[in-house]
Scaffold this motif. Sequence first.
Motif, PDB file in Angstrom:
ATOM      1  N   LYS A  72      55.850  57.392  80.868  1.00  0.00           N
ATOM      2  CA  LYS A  72      57.374  56.177  80.977  1.00  0.00           C
ATOM      3  C   LYS A  72      56.287  54.425  80.480  1.00  0.00           C
ATOM      4  O   LYS A  72      55.537  54.503  80.841  1.00  0.00           O
ATOM      5  N   ILE A  73      56.503  54.359  79.422  1.00  0.00           N
ATOM      6  CA  ILE A  73      55.912  53.191  79.097  1.00  0.00           C
ATOM      7  C   ILE A  73      55.777  51.393  80.016  1.00  0.00           C
ATOM      8  O   ILE A  73      54.651  50.408  79.853  1.00  0.00           O
ATOM      9  N   SER A  74      57.713  51.405  80.147  1.00  0.00           N
ATOM     10  CA  SER A  74      57.960  50.670  80.943  1.00  0.00           C
ATOM     11  C   SER A  74      56.488  50.371  82.258  1.00  0.00           C
ATOM     12  O   SER A  74      56.274  49.421  82.820  1.00  0.00           O
ATOM     13  N   MET A  75      55.837  51.729  82.724  1.00  0.00           N
ATOM     14  CA  MET A  75      54.927  51.713  84.139  1.00  0.00           C
ATOM     15  C   MET A  75      54.058  50.966  83.941  1.00  0.00           C
ATOM     16  O   MET A  75      52.973  51.110  82.594  1.00  0.00           O
ATOM     17  N   PHE A  76      53.304  50.744  84.434  1.00  0.00           N
ATOM     18  CA  PHE A  76      51.880  49.426  84.481  1.00  0.00           C
ATOM     19  C   PHE A  76      51.088  50.150  84.361  1.00  0.00           C
ATOM     20  O   PHE A  76      50.621  49.900  83.175  1.00  0.00           O
ATOM     21  N   PHE A  77      51.133  51.309  84.674  1.00  0.00           N
ATOM     22  CA  PHE A  77      49.160  51.795  84.493  1.00  0.00           C
ATOM     23  C   PHE A  77      49.282  52.220  82.702  1.00  0.00           C
ATOM     24  O   PHE A  77      48.682  51.821  82.117  1.00  0.00           O
ATOM     25  N   PRO A  78      51.108  53.468  82.822  1.00  0.00           N
ATOM     26  CA  PRO A  78      50.264  53.770  81.141  1.00  0.00           C
ATOM     27  C   PRO A  78      50.881  52.398  80.305  1.00  0.00           C
ATOM     28  O   PRO A  78      50.004  52.917  78.576  1.00  0.00           O
ATOM     29  N   ALA A  79      51.071  51.755  80.318  1.00  0.00           N
ATOM     30  CA  ALA A  79      51.357  50.684  79.392  1.00  0.00           C
ATOM     31  C   ALA A  79      50.050  50.028  79.316  1.00  0.00           C
ATOM     32  O   ALA A  79      49.755  49.745  78.132  1.00  0.00           O
ATOM     33  N   THR A  80      49.055  50.275  80.447  1.00  0.00           N
ATOM     34  CA  THR A  80      47.677  49.613  79.895  1.00  0.00           C
ATOM     35  C   THR A  80      46.852  50.015  79.949  1.00  0.00           C
ATOM     36  O   THR A  80      46.509  49.562  78.531  1.00  0.00           O
ATOM     37  N   ILE A  81      47.400  50.949  79.756  1.00  0.00           N
ATOM     38  CA  ILE A  81      46.189  52.668  78.689  1.00  0.00           C
ATOM     39  C   ILE A  81      46.561  53.103  77.365  1.00  0.00           C
ATOM     40  O   ILE A  81      45.727  52.486  77.057  1.00  0.00           O
ATOM     41  N   TYR A 278      49.934  51.657  95.281  1.00  0.00           N
ATOM     42  CA  TYR A 278      49.062  52.568  94.410  1.00  0.00           C
ATOM     43  C   TYR A 278      48.793  52.133  92.660  1.00  0.00           C
ATOM     44  O   TYR A 278      49.821  52.149  92.482  1.00  0.00           O
ATOM     45  N   SER A 279      47.828  51.821  92.192  1.00  0.00           N
ATOM     46  CA  SER A 279      47.629  51.231  90.891  1.00  0.00           C
ATOM     47  C   SER A 279      46.876  50.110  90.737  1.00  0.00           C
ATOM     48  O   SER A 279      47.050  49.788  89.905  1.00  0.00           O
ATOM     49  N   ASN A 280      47.597  49.216  91.564  1.00  0.00           N
ATOM     50  CA  ASN A 280      47.423  47.617  91.973  1.00  0.00           C
ATOM     51  C   ASN A 280      47.911  47.279  90.515  1.00  0.00           C
ATOM     52  O   ASN A 280      47.270  46.083  89.502  1.00  0.00           O
ATOM     53  N   PRO A 298      41.966  51.047  84.582  1.00  0.00           N
ATOM     54  CA  PRO A 298      43.010  52.024  83.697  1.00  0.00           C
ATOM     55  C   PRO A 298      42.481  51.542  82.580  1.00  0.00           C
ATOM     56  O   PRO A 298      42.009  52.081  81.666  1.00  0.00           O
ATOM     57  N   ALA A 299      41.357  50.400  82.127  1.00  0.00           N
ATOM     58  CA  ALA A 299      40.682  49.707  81.735  1.00  0.00           C
ATOM     59  C   ALA A 299      39.389  51.280  80.836  1.00  0.00           C
ATOM     60  O   ALA A 299      39.335  51.636  80.170  1.00  0.00           O
ATOM     61  N   THR A 300      39.044  51.479  82.221  1.00  0.00           N
ATOM     62  CA  THR A 300      37.809  52.478  82.022  1.00  0.00           C
ATOM     63  C   THR A 300      38.391  53.697  81.724  1.00  0.00           C
ATOM     64  O   THR A 300      37.617  54.501  80.856  1.00  0.00           O
ATOM     65  N   MET A 301      39.325  54.052  81.863  1.00  0.00           N
ATOM     66  CA  MET A 301      39.845  55.395  82.051  1.00  0.00           C
ATOM     67  C   MET A 301      40.090  55.463  80.159  1.00  0.00           C
ATOM     68  O   MET A 301      40.064  55.845  79.229  1.00  0.00           O
ATOM     69  N   ALA A 302      40.756  54.414  80.016  1.00  0.00           N
ATOM     70  CA  ALA A 302      41.149  54.302  78.526  1.00  0.00           C
ATOM     71  C   ALA A 302      39.767  54.245  77.560  1.00  0.00           C
ATOM     72  O   ALA A 302      40.235  55.814  76.686  1.00  0.00           O
ATOM     73  N   GLU A 303      39.052  53.711  77.540  1.00  0.00           N
ATOM     74  CA  GLU A 303      38.012  53.993  77.354  1.00  0.00           C
ATOM     75  C   GLU A 303      37.283  55.487  77.334  1.00  0.00           C
ATOM     76  O   GLU A 303      37.044  55.298  76.409  1.00  0.00           O
TER      77      GLU A 303
END
Length: 347
Positions: A72-81, A278-280, A298-303
Motif C-alpha cells: 500500500k503506497i499510502s503507508m509511511f514505510f512503503p511510501a518512503t521506500i 513500529y516503523s517510526n 527505510p532510506a538505508t533499505m532503499a539505497e
Amino acid sequence: MSNRSKTIVDIAEELKLSVSTVSRALNDHPNISAKTKERVKKMARKLGYRPNALAAGLRSNKSRSIGLVVPKISMFFPATISTIIQNKLHEVGYNLIICQSNDSYEQEVELVNALYSARVEGLAVSTTLYTTDFSHFDIFKQQNIPLVFFDRAPKDYNVKVIRGDDYAGGFEATSHLLNKGCRDIVFIGGPLSCSLYTERLSGYKAALQEHKVAFKKQRVFFHELTKENALQTCEKIFAQAPYPDAVFATNDTTAITILQYCRDKGIKVPEQLKIVGYSNDPRTEIITPSITSVDQYPATMAERIVASLMELIQAKHPPAYRHSQEIIPIQLIERDSTNGKNKATKK
C-alpha cells in the motif's frame, strides 16, 4: 490534418534527410554535425514528435525501467521506500514503475505479469500479507531478470532479500517495556502468514523469557493492522480487569489508535499504560504524548535495494539465484509513551 503520431520518417521527409540521419541526430550521435542535430530537433518539436520508448526498448532490449510492487503506497514505510528508490534510480538513468497490490495476492500476480510484459530490467517487491506461493516470480528468474525482495520477503525462495532485523525489533521493544517495570505486555501483530510478524513475535517471546516473565497467549492478537481492527482489539483488551500495563503494537497506526482509545477512555499514557509502536512514522513524534517506536531505516533499505539491482543488471553473467539475506539494523526511538527522553538505542 492527420491526428496520427509523427515519426522520424515524417521528420526525414520534411528535411529531405535519410531516416538513419534523423535517428542519429535525435540520439546525439557524434558523427552528426551540431547544425544538423539542431535542424532535426527543431523540426521534431514543430511536428510534436514523441520518441517511442517502448519500441526503442524492444530494439535494444533495455527499457531503462525498474518495477516496484508494494502492498500500500499510502503507508509511511512503503511510501518512503518508493520515493527514495525513484530518486536513486533517476540518478543512474532509470525510471521506476510503481504498483501497489493492496495486499491482494491475486492483484500481486497480475501486476508481476504486467511488469514482465512491460520489459522492466529489474523488479523489487514487498509482498502481500498472504503471499506464500511465489511461483508467479519464476518467469523473472527463468529469463535472468534481476529480482530483489524487501521488507515482506520469502524465507526459502531463492532470491536476494533485504529486510529489517524484525527479531531484534521485537526483542528491543519488549525488553524496553520490561526494563520500565512492565510485566503484562500485550503483543499486537499482523497475520502470521507474513514473516515480519513471526520474527517480531519471536523477539517478543525471547525478551519475556530472558526476563523470566510468563508468555500469556490471551495477551497476543493477530490481524491486519488497521485502525478499525486496532479499536476492536482495544475493546477486548479493556473489556475487564486486570488491564495490561503495556502494549507492543507492531505498526504505528495501531499504536496511535491505542493512544487515542486510551485518551477517550481516561486511561493515562504512560502512567497506566505504556505503548511502543513500529516503523517510526513521523506522526509518532508529533502526537501527544509522543510514541516510542522502532525505526526501520527505510532510506538505508532503499539505497541497498537500488545498489543490489544495479549490481545484478550490470553483472557480466546471469544472476546466480540463491537465497541470500541482507539485514538492515533497527533502532528503538524512546519517547514519552514509555517515559522516554527521546533517546535512541541502535541494534
